[in-house]
Scaffold this active site. Sequence first.
Site, PDB file in Angstrom:
ATOM      1  N   SER A 198       0.837  -1.204   0.000  1.00  0.00           N
ATOM      2  CA  SER A 198       0.000   0.000   0.000  1.00  0.00           C
ATOM      3  C   SER A 198       0.867   1.249   0.000  1.00  0.00           C
ATOM      4  O   SER A 198       1.780   1.383   0.817  1.00  0.00           O
ATOM      5  CB  SER A 198      -0.897  -0.018   1.234  1.00  0.00           C
ATOM      6  OG  SER A 198      -1.628   1.185   1.315  1.00  0.00           O
ATOM      7  N   HIS A 200       0.372   4.395   0.855  1.00  0.00           N
ATOM      8  CA  HIS A 200       0.376   5.415   1.922  1.00  0.00           C
ATOM      9  C   HIS A 200       1.186   4.999   3.152  1.00  0.00           C
ATOM     10  O   HIS A 200       1.327   5.767   4.095  1.00  0.00           O
ATOM     11  CB  HIS A 200      -1.050   5.843   2.295  1.00  0.00           C
ATOM     12  CG  HIS A 200      -1.843   4.892   3.133  1.00  0.00           C
ATOM     13  ND1 HIS A 200      -1.966   5.055   4.499  1.00  0.00           N
ATOM     14  CD2 HIS A 200      -2.555   3.796   2.822  1.00  0.00           C
ATOM     15  CE1 HIS A 200      -2.754   4.102   4.979  1.00  0.00           C
ATOM     16  NE2 HIS A 200      -3.118   3.318   3.984  1.00  0.00           N
ATOM     17  N   CYS A 323      -7.275   1.329  13.267  1.00  0.00           N
ATOM     18  CA  CYS A 323      -8.542   0.681  12.913  1.00  0.00           C
ATOM     19  C   CYS A 323      -9.286   0.245  14.158  1.00  0.00           C
ATOM     20  O   CYS A 323     -10.496   0.205  14.185  1.00  0.00           O
ATOM     21  CB  CYS A 323      -8.291  -0.536  12.039  1.00  0.00           C
ATOM     22  SG  CYS A 323      -6.871  -0.373  10.988  1.00  0.00           S
TER      23      CYS A 323
HETATM   24  C1  LIG Z   1      -2.379  -0.336   6.495  1.00  0.00           C
HETATM   25  C2  LIG Z   1      -2.368  -1.817   6.371  1.00  0.00           C
HETATM   26  C3  LIG Z   1      -3.267  -2.487   5.526  1.00  0.00           C
HETATM   27  C4  LIG Z   1      -4.350  -1.767   4.792  1.00  0.00           C
HETATM   28  O1  LIG Z   1      -3.881  -1.000   3.728  1.00  0.00           O
HETATM   29  P1  LIG Z   1      -4.848   0.104   3.092  1.00  0.00           P
HETATM   30  O2  LIG Z   1      -4.099   0.621   1.919  1.00  0.00           O
HETATM   31  O3  LIG Z   1      -5.049   1.132   4.153  1.00  0.00           O
HETATM   32  O4  LIG Z   1      -6.103  -0.598   2.705  1.00  0.00           O
HETATM   33  C5  LIG Z   1      -3.169  -3.846   5.431  1.00  0.00           C
HETATM   34  N1  LIG Z   1      -2.233  -4.546   6.103  1.00  0.00           N
HETATM   35  C6  LIG Z   1      -1.344  -3.941   6.911  1.00  0.00           C
HETATM   36  C7  LIG Z   1      -0.322  -4.751   7.615  1.00  0.00           C
HETATM   37  C8  LIG Z   1      -1.384  -2.560   7.084  1.00  0.00           C
HETATM   38  O5  LIG Z   1      -0.515  -1.958   7.906  1.00  0.00           O
END
Ligand SMILES: *Cc1c(COP(=O)(O)O)cnc(C)c1O
Length: 394
Positions: A198, A200, A323
């Site tokens: 991801s 971000h 979350c």
């Molecule tokens: C942030 C995160 C996700 C989710 O990613 P998004 O792009 O926010 O949907 C999944 N797995 C882990 C380990 C994360 O830290």
Amino acid sequence: MIYADNAATTKMSPAAIHTMTTLLEEAWGNPSSLYEHGQKAKEVLEQARADVANVIGAEPKEIIFTSGGSEADNQAIRTAAALGKKNGKMHIISSAFEHHAVLHALEALKKEGFEVTLLDVHSDGLIVPEEVEAAIREDTCLVTIMYANNEIGTIQPIREIGAICRKKGVLFHTDAVQAIGHIPVDVKADNIDMLSSSAHKFHGPKGVGFLYVRKGIRVTNLIEGGAQEGGKRAGTENVAGIAAMATALKEIHAKMEENTRHLIEMRDKIICGLYEIPHSALNGDACQRLPGNVNFCFEGIEGESLLLLLDDKGIQASSGSACTSGSLDPSHVLLAIGRVHDVAHGSLRLSIGEDITEEQVDYIIQSVKDVVRYLRSFSPVWRDLCAGKSKFIL
Ligand SMILES: *Cc1c(COP(=O)(O)O)cnc(C)c1O
């Protein structure tokens, strides 16, 4: 202000912002269109695919762009489940401390008749490869274990687990959202079949990510529609966001060694400092952990109050994951490594960024010490512990 919640999200890098804003103006065409504007967008898209693939040792055609880590996790799991179902293999192995994107996707599959084994995580926050091997059955279609945990930062023995899966002919997926850009990852050397990432979490934009799928694996579509992404993920691509992700990834990857050296030094300084607080403990192995992750439990306090008071001092951190905050349940990750409820409630995660300074680290340590002492001064739980009415655990 000190931002120490990089595991929740990171600030976009100036280079990634520049790529994104420039391309919003210059490459706004639809990459599926054949005229010039479309072709310019297509070029940008394919360059980003090649760049991302290069960083993880994959081939460009093995990269599918998604809306982020959650979508990539769901697509990987659905892909393995569909292949498994076709072959009468409906058993999946994972771990108790995965991200909810994985755990909830597996819950949904259970309702469809799949059986899920969640491996125990040891008190050091690590999965043991031999235990993965022992859990594999004739009907296992997938092993999904995260590369690095988002709360306690522990890095799993992915290469060994991958080798076991390869030997046994079982698909292996890893949620590498916390790993990519922060520690070296090579999908071939690590024996990975599918990997989620991801943008971000490495200074790219939100709402963009990618899924690596080793060639030869038939991918399941989550989104039906057009033939974008080789027919594996419908919907016109977020061209500017994807290119910004590639910019951010190349940038952080090029600086990985330097970043790691600095972060580990700063991380270990914080860990040493916080250990001076009585009845406290680090969560997760001290060495096998992400360079920027510190996660502590302090007995006799509430993590939420700790966060609010740190925020007053200009330090932004987290307790559990973003979350789960807002719910009063303690973190499933801390429970998975064997922390009891009361202790798990007093947790603090500091995920520091590459630009953190030594002065900031000193300020963080002093602030946490002050706030913990202050909170304990009027905590009934702490009073009972000190009076011997209940037993210290840490
Ligand atoms: C942030 C995160 C996700 C989710 O990613 P998004 O792009 O926010 O949907 C999944 N797995 C882990 C380990 C994360 O830290």
